[in-house]
Design a protein around this motif. Sequence first.
Motif, PDB file in Angstrom:
ATOM      1  N   ILE A 106     -18.608-142.590 -97.270  1.00  0.00           N
ATOM      2  CA  ILE A 106     -17.304-142.239 -96.701  1.00  0.00           C
ATOM      3  C   ILE A 106     -16.197-143.074 -97.338  1.00  0.00           C
ATOM      4  O   ILE A 106     -15.107-142.570 -97.625  1.00  0.00           O
TER       5      ILE A 106
ATOM      6  N   VAL B 149      -9.622-142.683 -92.231  1.00  0.00           N
ATOM      7  CA  VAL B 149     -10.577-141.599 -92.027  1.00  0.00           C
ATOM      8  C   VAL B 149     -10.451-141.043 -90.605  1.00  0.00           C
ATOM      9  O   VAL B 149     -10.328-141.794 -89.635  1.00  0.00           O
TER      10      VAL B 149
ATOM     11  N   ALA C 137     -12.735-141.837 -99.299  1.00  0.00           N
ATOM     12  CA  ALA C 137     -11.414-142.306 -98.866  1.00  0.00           C
ATOM     13  C   ALA C 137     -10.759-143.237 -99.873  1.00  0.00           C
ATOM     14  O   ALA C 137      -9.602-143.632 -99.686  1.00  0.00           O
TER      15      ALA C 137
END
Length: 215
Positions: free
Chosen positions: A209, A51, A213
């Motif tokens: 997140i 990320v 990902a």
Amino acid sequence: MNNNGIHDNMPLLHTGVEVDGAKAVALLLHGRGGTAEDFLALARWIDVPGVAYLVPQAAGRTWYPYSFLAPIAQNQPDLDSALSRVESIVTALLKQSVASDRIAIVGFSQGACLASEFAAQHPRRYGAVAALTGGLIGPPDTPRDYPGSLAGTPVFLGASDPDPHVPWTRVEETSRVLSGMGAKVELKRYANHPHMIGDDQMEHVKTMIAAIAGA
């Protein structure tokens, strides 16, 4: 937007992997009085592999001068400049072939208000939007007839009740508005929580997140 560009040339900090080739990009918006450097600590705590984390700095450490509940005109032209700054970063990511559903927009306090308002004004399918103790900007009579769709964007709204700066009623209103725009909203109330990012809020952000990902 009509703005004086007060935030245009402020630093944009970066940690994590490079944007090119990143599995996801997280745009992190600090609160009033904060700094991008301080907010990098959140990125380092999240630490999802693959990320890229982008953290813009607000001019004078504030995105707009007054409460987010004040008449919108009182916060101009700084508010438009802040929204324009976020828009410019997102637009640059899209031009770099980062799909919008790989972009997470996360904010705390004033940054949470900015994240909420930006998502409502610029709706599309984002990877995630997280507003940690914040909500849509403007006084109680502000029209909320935003055009467009958030198309299933996962949204997390987590805030204390009571909070000295953010009334719970505004967080609930934000949930209703974004849900009505097609977002999948998770609303979480923290009783008597200090005005800070809590561990549970951070875990929610990390989970969102990581989902983008594929981690």
